[in-house]
Design an enzyme around this catalytic site. Structure first.
Site, PDB file in Angstrom:
ATOM      1  N   LYS A  67       0.915  -1.432  -0.017  1.00 19.57           N
ATOM      2  CA  LYS A  67      -0.053   0.166  -0.146  1.00 19.57           C
ATOM      3  C   LYS A  67       0.856   1.301  -0.163  1.00 19.57           C
ATOM      4  O   LYS A  67       0.508   2.249  -0.746  1.00 19.57           O
ATOM      5  CB  LYS A  67      -0.905   0.280   1.200  1.00 19.57           C
ATOM      6  CG  LYS A  67      -2.025  -1.084   1.118  1.00 19.57           C
ATOM      7  CD  LYS A  67      -3.130  -0.692   1.949  1.00 19.57           C
ATOM      8  CE  LYS A  67      -4.410  -1.449   1.911  1.00 19.57           C
ATOM      9  NZ  LYS A  67      -5.239  -1.339   3.214  1.00 19.57           N
ATOM     10  N   ASP A 103     -10.239   2.619   2.096  1.00 22.21           N
ATOM     11  CA  ASP A 103     -10.479   1.867   3.323  1.00 22.21           C
ATOM     12  C   ASP A 103     -11.366   3.066   4.311  1.00 22.21           C
ATOM     13  O   ASP A 103     -12.337   2.314   5.164  1.00 22.21           O
ATOM     14  CB  ASP A 103      -9.209   1.863   4.062  1.00 22.21           C
ATOM     15  CG  ASP A 103      -8.403   0.464   3.392  1.00 22.21           C
ATOM     16  OD1 ASP A 103      -8.950  -0.375   2.736  1.00 22.21           O
ATOM     17  OD2 ASP A 103      -7.000   0.605   3.446  1.00 22.21           O
TER      18      ASP A 103
END
Length: 265
Positions: A67, A103
């Site tokens: 990420k 997210d």
């Protein structure tokens, strides 16, 4: 031409993202393919991104451990990705890479769906952990106006996370006043849940198992619990829109995802 997309991480074999996105692709009648990529290392992930720049991929969801690298390789990034310091979504267009983090959207969607009575504005919430998952949770919850406390075994890491996100570092005593406790650790947290308010909500960002020991303890106390599968589906919706340009069809993807986990609805 078939649009190609997927999710990249390591390990990746157990990811439910292909199941979810493939169901939406079929329901929408798209000429598209969404699969799992398991680069062995950072160099392998960089090659995937190069494929995207070359037009061979339309988009990538990104999970651990790539990420932060995903954000670093992007040409432009959303405010959410910059705040989180990482990206779980890359979209490729005309040789350029756009990074985003969905997210936080997924976390809030799961709370809305499974704890609709919860209002965190101006109230205390505690996030357990100080890694990337915790950072996404803190950023999302701070953005709602909640008073976010970060509780982590290593205080220095908690302080580093809290800086710039409008959060504070707290000790275990803060749990007694929290209306929401989010476990962002990859292991069961060592916290005493007996001190929690009777109306507290517990959320675990993990979905394997669906009902973690943390949530099991909360349910034994009669508390409302929110599972990580709700967050996974919640973050997938804006990802699908960003990659394929349409909203995901309104079909049930939770039931097949539960089946894949060996759970019942």
């Amino acid at each position: 031409m078939t649009l190609r997309a997927g999710v990249a991480g390591q390990p990746i074999v157990h990811s439910l993202s292909p199941l979810i996105h493939t169901a939406w692709i079929a329901a929408a009648g798209l000429d598209a393919d969404y699969c799992a990529f398991g680069p062995a290392d950072a160099a392998g992930f960089a090659e995937l991104v190069a494929d995207g720049r070359a037009g061979r991929l339309r988009g990538l969801n990104v999970t651990a451990p790539f990420k932060e690298q995903a954000l670093a390789l992007a040409d432009e990034a959303s405010a959410a990705a910059r705040t989180c310091g990482s990206a779980n979504l890359l979209v490729f267009e005309n040789g350029r890479v756009r990074a985003d983090s969905t997210d936080g959207v997924g976390l809030m969607a799961a709370l809305t769906e499974q704890a609709p009575q919860l209002d965190v504005r101006g109230r205390t919430v505690v996030v357990l952990g100080a890694g990337g998952a915790a950072r996404a949770a803190v950023a999302a919850l701070s953005g709602t106006g909640a008073a976010v406390g970060v509780l982590n075994r290593t205080r220095a890491r908690a302080e580093l996370l809290a800086q710039g996100l409008g959060a504070t570092v707290v000790e275990a005593e803060a749990l007694a006043g929290a209306v929401l406790v989010v476990n962002a650790l990859s292991v069961p947290p060592e916290v005493d849940l007996s001190c929690l308010r009777d109306d507290a909500v517990l959320m675990d960002m993990t979905y394997r198992p669906l009902v973690t020991p943390f949530l099991t303890q909360g349910r034994a106390r009669g508390l409302t619990t929110v599972d990580g599968l709700g967050m996974l589906i919640g973050q997938a919706r804006p990802s699908f829109h960003a990659i394929f340009g349409i909203e995901p069809p309104p079909i049930d993807v939770r039931t097949p995802a539960l089946a894949a986990l060996g759970e019942t609805p």
